[in-house]
Design a protein around this motif. Structure first.
Motif, PDB file in Angstrom:
ATOM      1  N   ARG A   8       0.814  -1.230   0.000  1.00 21.96           N
ATOM      2  CA  ARG A   8       0.000   0.000   0.000  1.00 21.96           C
ATOM      3  C   ARG A   8       0.843   1.273   0.000  1.00 21.96           C
ATOM      4  NH1 ARG A   8      -5.388  -0.905   0.802  1.00 21.96           N
ATOM      5  NH2 ARG A   8      -5.906  -3.000   1.476  1.00 21.96           N
ATOM      6  N   LEU A   9       2.127   1.128  -0.250  1.00 19.80           N
ATOM      7  CA  LEU A   9       3.017   2.294  -0.260  1.00 19.80           C
ATOM      8  C   LEU A   9       3.453   2.628  -1.685  1.00 19.80           C
ATOM      9  CD1 LEU A   9       4.913   4.355   1.223  1.00 19.80           C
ATOM     10  CD2 LEU A   9       6.640   2.528   1.255  1.00 19.80           C
ATOM     11  N   ALA A  32       7.914  -1.332  -2.141  1.00 19.28           N
ATOM     12  CA  ALA A  32       6.747  -0.456  -2.368  1.00 19.28           C
ATOM     13  C   ALA A  32       5.953  -0.993  -3.559  1.00 19.28           C
ATOM     14  CB  ALA A  32       7.217   0.965  -2.633  1.00 19.28           C
ATOM     15  N   ASP A  33       4.694  -0.599  -3.651  1.00 23.03           N
ATOM     16  CA  ASP A  33       3.855  -1.040  -4.776  1.00 23.03           C
ATOM     17  C   ASP A  33       4.175  -0.286  -6.051  1.00 23.03           C
ATOM     18  OD1 ASP A  33       2.562  -2.939  -3.294  1.00 23.03           O
ATOM     19  OD2 ASP A  33       0.926  -1.614  -2.688  1.00 23.03           O
ATOM     20  N   ALA A  34       4.738   0.919  -5.935  1.00 24.71           N
ATOM     21  CA  ALA A  34       5.098   1.699  -7.123  1.00 24.71           C
ATOM     22  C   ALA A  34       6.036   2.833  -6.746  1.00 24.71           C
ATOM     23  CB  ALA A  34       3.840   2.271  -7.789  1.00 24.71           C
ATOM     24  N   ILE A 191      -0.900   4.942   0.150  1.00 20.40           N
ATOM     25  CA  ILE A 191      -0.384   6.249   0.558  1.00 20.40           C
ATOM     26  C   ILE A 191       0.808   6.580  -0.343  1.00 20.40           C
ATOM     27  CG2 ILE A 191      -1.165   6.167   2.950  1.00 20.40           C
ATOM     28  CD1 ILE A 191       1.909   5.485   3.589  1.00 20.40           C
ATOM     29  N   ILE A 192       0.995   7.877  -0.578  1.00 18.61           N
ATOM     30  CA  ILE A 192       2.145   8.342  -1.354  1.00 18.61           C
ATOM     31  C   ILE A 192       3.077   9.074  -0.395  1.00 18.61           C
ATOM     32  CG2 ILE A 192       2.921   9.942  -3.155  1.00 18.61           C
ATOM     33  CD1 ILE A 192       0.210   9.487  -4.573  1.00 18.61           C
ATOM     34  N   VAL A 193       4.333   8.645  -0.333  1.00 17.94           N
ATOM     35  CA  VAL A 193       5.304   9.305   0.545  1.00 17.94           C
ATOM     36  C   VAL A 193       6.541   9.683  -0.260  1.00 17.94           C
ATOM     37  CG1 VAL A 193       6.639   9.170   2.685  1.00 17.94           C
ATOM     38  CG2 VAL A 193       4.535   7.824   2.454  1.00 17.94           C
ATOM     39  N   GLY A 194       6.915  10.947  -0.198  1.00 18.66           N
ATOM     40  CA  GLY A 194       8.117  11.414  -0.876  1.00 18.66           C
ATOM     41  C   GLY A 194       9.239  11.681   0.110  1.00 18.66           C
ATOM     42  N   ARG A 195       9.305  12.936   0.605  1.00 22.15           N
ATOM     43  CA  ARG A 195      10.412  13.345   1.476  1.00 22.15           C
ATOM     44  C   ARG A 195      10.585  12.448   2.689  1.00 22.15           C
ATOM     45  NH1 ARG A 195       8.256  19.370   1.654  1.00 22.15           N
ATOM     46  NH2 ARG A 195       6.356  18.214   1.126  1.00 22.15           N
ATOM     47  N   GLU A 209       9.230   1.216   7.798  1.00 26.16           N
ATOM     48  CA  GLU A 209       8.493   1.767   8.940  1.00 26.16           C
ATOM     49  C   GLU A 209       7.070   2.178   8.517  1.00 26.16           C
ATOM     50  OE1 GLU A 209       7.186   3.215  12.449  1.00 26.16           O
ATOM     51  OE2 GLU A 209       8.936   1.905  12.159  1.00 26.16           O
ATOM     52  N   PHE A 210       6.952   2.834   7.340  1.00 27.66           N
ATOM     53  CA  PHE A 210       5.613   3.206   6.850  1.00 27.66           C
ATOM     54  C   PHE A 210       4.780   1.952   6.588  1.00 27.66           C
ATOM     55  CE2 PHE A 210       7.575   7.366   5.820  1.00 27.66           C
ATOM     56  CZ  PHE A 210       6.617   8.183   6.412  1.00 27.66           C
ATOM     57  N   ILE A 211       5.403   0.945   5.985  1.00 28.92           N
ATOM     58  CA  ILE A 211       4.661  -0.290   5.669  1.00 28.92           C
ATOM     59  C   ILE A 211       4.181  -0.959   6.957  1.00 28.92           C
ATOM     60  CG2 ILE A 211       4.891  -2.614   4.675  1.00 28.92           C
ATOM     61  CD1 ILE A 211       6.773  -1.335   2.546  1.00 28.92           C
TER      62      ILE A 211
END
Ligand code: NUP
Length: 216
Positions: A8-9, A32-34, A191-195, A209-211
């Motif tokens: 889902r990341l 990540a998924d993408a 969710i989309i995470v950049g920085r 950690e996000f996952i």
């Protein structure tokens, strides 16, 4: 390939250096998924970076396409020929402009996602009052999904209720203050995470950690 929620990341690589972007993508090793690319990377490294990033998984071209239908088709064709799996377009240019992106995506077996309410504070000025209409426009046009704000989980939940089966990608987690778990609980598929990832000392650990937060 269509986006399928596993971790889902989605990692946004808004870097100005192609080698750095590729090195982070390699370190992420497909967890990540993408990977999402945007103008900062494409304008500095060129469109061909998409081909190299594709070795590490799906690539979403966040070009926020917002022109007349013919120009939209041409832009999308460039992204898909370069290897993008999905394009992000704006909805405010109207249903014909959105349809042009979706039609081009389907020629390549790819997906189109439509921006509804953006994640930054200024989105409340013009986009928020029209967000539900943009969701409806995306649904009627046959979009694969929409973009909705992780920074406003209550709005995300309202948008989820109107989005039907469309997938929701939620940017704004981390640097913009959104929380991963709350975004998923509000109905986001990704969710989309950049920085929060590419800016971390160890992007792989940050992504993990996000996952982990999404699994809890
Ligand atoms: O509403 C949106 N908000 C947003 O941040 C729509 C987007 N496409 N994005 C993009 O997501 C933004 O351009 C950047 O590429 C990414 C978020 O990055 P960050 O704030 O996590 O660094």
């Amino acid at each position: 390939m269509p986006l399928v929620p596993r971790s889902r990341l989605i990692v946004a690589l808004d870097l100005m250096d192609g080698y750095e972007a590729l090195s982070i993508a390699e370190k992420l090793g497909g967890i990540a998924d993408a990977i999402k690319v945007n103008y900062p990377l494409i304008l500095s490294a060129g469109l061909d970076i998409i081909k190299d990033l594709k070795k590490h998984g799906n690539v979403v071209a966040d070009f926020k396409v917002a022109d007349i239908p013919n120009t939209n088709s041409l832009i999308c064709a460039q992204a898909f020929k370069a290897g993008a799996d999905a394009i992000i377009c704006h909805g405010f240019a109207g249903s014909d402009s959105v349809k042009a992106c979706i039609d081009e995506a389907s020629k390549y077996g790819c997906e189109a996602y439509v921006v509804t309410e953006m994640s930054h504070p200024g989105a409340v000025e013009f986009l928020q009052p029209h967000a539900f209409e943009l969701v409806e426009l995306a649904r009627r046009a046959g979009a694969s999904g929409i973009i909705a704000p992780a920074t406003r989980p209550e709005r995300l939940a309202d948008i989820r209720r109107k989005a039907g089966k469309m997938k929701i990608l939620a940017p704004g987690v981390g640097a913009q203050g959104g929380e991963a778990r709350r975004a998923i609980d509000a109905g986001a598929d990704f969710i989309i995470v950049g920085r929060g990832i590419y800016g971390a000392d160890d992007p792989y650990e940050a992504a993990l950690e996000f996952i982990e937060q999404l699994r809890r």
